[in-house]
Each structure stands twice: as structure tokens, then as C-alpha cells.
Scaffold this motif. Structure first.
Motif, PDB file in Angstrom:
ATOM      1  N   ASP A 168      -3.472  11.174 -14.365  1.00  0.00           N
ATOM      2  CA  ASP A 168      -2.590  10.404 -13.498  1.00  0.00           C
ATOM      3  C   ASP A 168      -2.515  10.999 -12.091  1.00  0.00           C
ATOM      4  N   THR A 169      -3.145  12.140 -11.900  1.00  0.00           N
ATOM      5  CA  THR A 169      -3.157  12.766 -10.581  1.00  0.00           C
ATOM      6  C   THR A 169      -3.836  11.845  -9.577  1.00  0.00           C
ATOM      7  N   ALA A 170      -3.139  11.535  -8.490  1.00  0.00           N
ATOM      8  CA  ALA A 170      -3.656  10.588  -7.490  1.00  0.00           C
ATOM      9  C   ALA A 170      -2.680  10.507  -6.329  1.00  0.00           C
ATOM     10  N   ASN A 171      -3.116   9.826  -5.288  1.00  0.00           N
ATOM     11  CA  ASN A 171      -2.207   9.465  -4.212  1.00  0.00           C
ATOM     12  C   ASN A 171      -1.674   8.075  -4.521  1.00  0.00           C
ATOM     13  N   TYR A 172      -0.360   7.959  -4.618  1.00  0.00           N
ATOM     14  CA  TYR A 172       0.273   6.696  -4.987  1.00  0.00           C
ATOM     15  C   TYR A 172       0.795   6.020  -3.721  1.00  0.00           C
ATOM     16  N   SER A 173       0.410   4.768  -3.539  1.00  0.00           N
ATOM     17  CA  SER A 173       0.792   4.021  -2.335  1.00  0.00           C
ATOM     18  C   SER A 173       1.571   2.768  -2.711  1.00  0.00           C
ATOM     19  N   CYS A 174       2.519   2.470  -1.868  1.00  0.00           N
ATOM     20  CA  CYS A 174       3.332   1.274  -2.017  1.00  0.00           C
ATOM     21  C   CYS A 174       2.740   0.146  -1.183  1.00  0.00           C
ATOM     22  N   ASN A 175       2.810  -1.042  -1.715  1.00  0.00           N
ATOM     23  CA  ASN A 175       2.315  -2.239  -1.032  1.00  0.00           C
ATOM     24  C   ASN A 175       3.393  -3.305  -1.117  1.00  0.00           C
ATOM     25  N   ALA A 176       3.602  -4.031  -0.018  1.00  0.00           N
ATOM     26  CA  ALA A 176       4.619  -5.078  -0.048  1.00  0.00           C
ATOM     27  C   ALA A 176       4.169  -6.270   0.771  1.00  0.00           C
ATOM     28  N   GLU A 177       4.484  -7.434   0.241  1.00  0.00           N
ATOM     29  CA  GLU A 177       4.245  -8.671   0.976  1.00  0.00           C
ATOM     30  C   GLU A 177       5.571  -9.080   1.617  1.00  0.00           C
ATOM     31  N   LEU A 178       5.575  -9.132   2.918  1.00  0.00           N
ATOM     32  CA  LEU A 178       6.800  -9.471   3.636  1.00  0.00           C
ATOM     33  C   LEU A 178       6.657 -10.841   4.285  1.00  0.00           C
ATOM     34  N   GLN A 179       7.745 -11.580   4.305  1.00  0.00           N
ATOM     35  CA  GLN A 179       7.736 -12.876   4.937  1.00  0.00           C
ATOM     36  C   GLN A 179       8.630 -12.851   6.160  1.00  0.00           C
ATOM     37  N   VAL A 180       8.055 -13.260   7.297  1.00  0.00           N
ATOM     38  CA  VAL A 180       8.792 -13.361   8.553  1.00  0.00           C
ATOM     39  C   VAL A 180       8.667 -14.795   9.012  1.00  0.00           C
ATOM     40  N   GLY A 181       9.739 -15.552   8.865  1.00  0.00           N
ATOM     41  CA  GLY A 181       9.660 -16.971   9.162  1.00  0.00           C
ATOM     42  C   GLY A 181       8.613 -17.609   8.250  1.00  0.00           C
ATOM     43  N   PRO A 182       7.695 -18.380   8.803  1.00  0.00           N
ATOM     44  CA  PRO A 182       6.668 -19.013   7.959  1.00  0.00           C
ATOM     45  C   PRO A 182       5.460 -18.128   7.670  1.00  0.00           C
ATOM     46  N   TRP A 183       5.466 -16.888   8.201  1.00  0.00           N
ATOM     47  CA  TRP A 183       4.290 -16.048   8.066  1.00  0.00           C
ATOM     48  C   TRP A 183       4.483 -14.958   7.017  1.00  0.00           C
ATOM     49  N   LYS A 184       3.372 -14.587   6.378  1.00  0.00           N
ATOM     50  CA  LYS A 184       3.384 -13.513   5.388  1.00  0.00           C
ATOM     51  C   LYS A 184       2.496 -12.369   5.860  1.00  0.00           C
ATOM     52  N   TYR A 185       2.955 -11.170   5.660  1.00  0.00           N
ATOM     53  CA  TYR A 185       2.216  -9.985   6.062  1.00  0.00           C
ATOM     54  C   TYR A 185       2.182  -9.002   4.900  1.00  0.00           C
ATOM     55  N   THR A 186       1.100  -8.269   4.805  1.00  0.00           N
ATOM     56  CA  THR A 186       0.981  -7.221   3.795  1.00  0.00           C
ATOM     57  C   THR A 186       1.075  -5.858   4.468  1.00  0.00           C
ATOM     58  N   TYR A 187       1.956  -5.039   3.948  1.00  0.00           N
ATOM     59  CA  TYR A 187       2.151  -3.700   4.485  1.00  0.00           C
ATOM     60  C   TYR A 187       1.826  -2.661   3.420  1.00  0.00           C
TER      61      TYR A 187
END
Length: 119
Positions: A89-108
Motif C-alpha cells: 500500500d506504500t504510495a503517494n496518495y492524491s485527492c481528486n475532485a470535480e468542482l462545479q462553478v456555475g455551468p462549468w465543471k473543473y477537475t482539481y
């Protein structure tokens, strides 16, 4: 400015547990699906688990039963509780989120937090 801020990684012995957190900071957005990925040295990044804004979850087969993903919508925060950790399980763990701003979606993506499991 929107950011994903992760915390909770570290060094743990095999069989131990860790809890990762990832908070989406900023304003003017709503958070849709949030997920955890991991990437071990020399390997491709893989999905660990995801959770929708409604609480539906999805896990990689190898982690279901040991890992639990949850979220606090009021805090725009996702958690990953990891139990019975093994050296693989050793690894670099990263968070991902889909955000909505008005009608647009962004992935961070977050910056990642390292998890090291010693045998």
C-alpha cells in the motif's frame, strides 16, 4: 483560488491504520465527485476509491473491505480510512475532485500525501 489540501499521510507498520483528509478550499463552487488515487514508485496511478456528493461509493477491488471513503459535504472534505495496511500500500496518495462553478465543471488534484508501510 480553489485548492485541494491533503493531510494524514505518514509512516506506519504493517497491519496499522491511517486516515487521510482532503479539503477543497476557496469559494464559489460546489463539489461533486471526490476520489482518492495512489501511485507507487515505478507504477501507474490507480483509483483507490471515489464518492459522489450523494454518498455513493466505488472502490478498487483490492482495497474494498480495508479502505473506507467518506465525506463531509459541509466542510467540502473527503476522508480515506485505511486499515490493515500492507507494504504494497506504500504510495503517494492524491485527492481528486470535480468542482462545479456555475455551468462549468473543473477537475482539481491535490499535491499528494505519502504513505509508507513498513514490514
Amino acid at each position: 483560488q480553489v485548492q485541494l489540501v491533503e493531510s494524514g499521510g505518514g509512516l506506519v507498520q504493517a497491519g496499522g491504520a491511517l486516515r487521510l483528509s482532503c479539503a477543497a478550499t476557496g469559494s464559489g463552487f460546489s463539489v461533486r465527485t471526490m476520489a482518492w488515487y495512489r501511485q507507487a514508485l515505478g507504477k501507474q496511478r490507480e483509483l483507490v476509491a471515489s464518492i459522489t456528493s450523494g454518498g455513493s461509493t466505488n472502490y478498487a477491488d483490492s482495497m474494498e473491505g480495508r479502505f473506507t471513503v467518506s465525506r463531509d459535504n459541509a466542510k467540502n472534505t473527503v476522508y480515506l480510512s485505511m486499515n490493515s495496511l500492507q507494504p504494497e500500500d506504500t504510495a503517494n496518495y492524491s485527492c481528486n475532485a470535480e468542482l462545479q462553478v456555475g455551468p462549468w465543471k473543473y477537475t482539481y488534484w491535490g499535491q499528494g500525501t505519502p504513505v509508507t508501510v513498513s514490514s
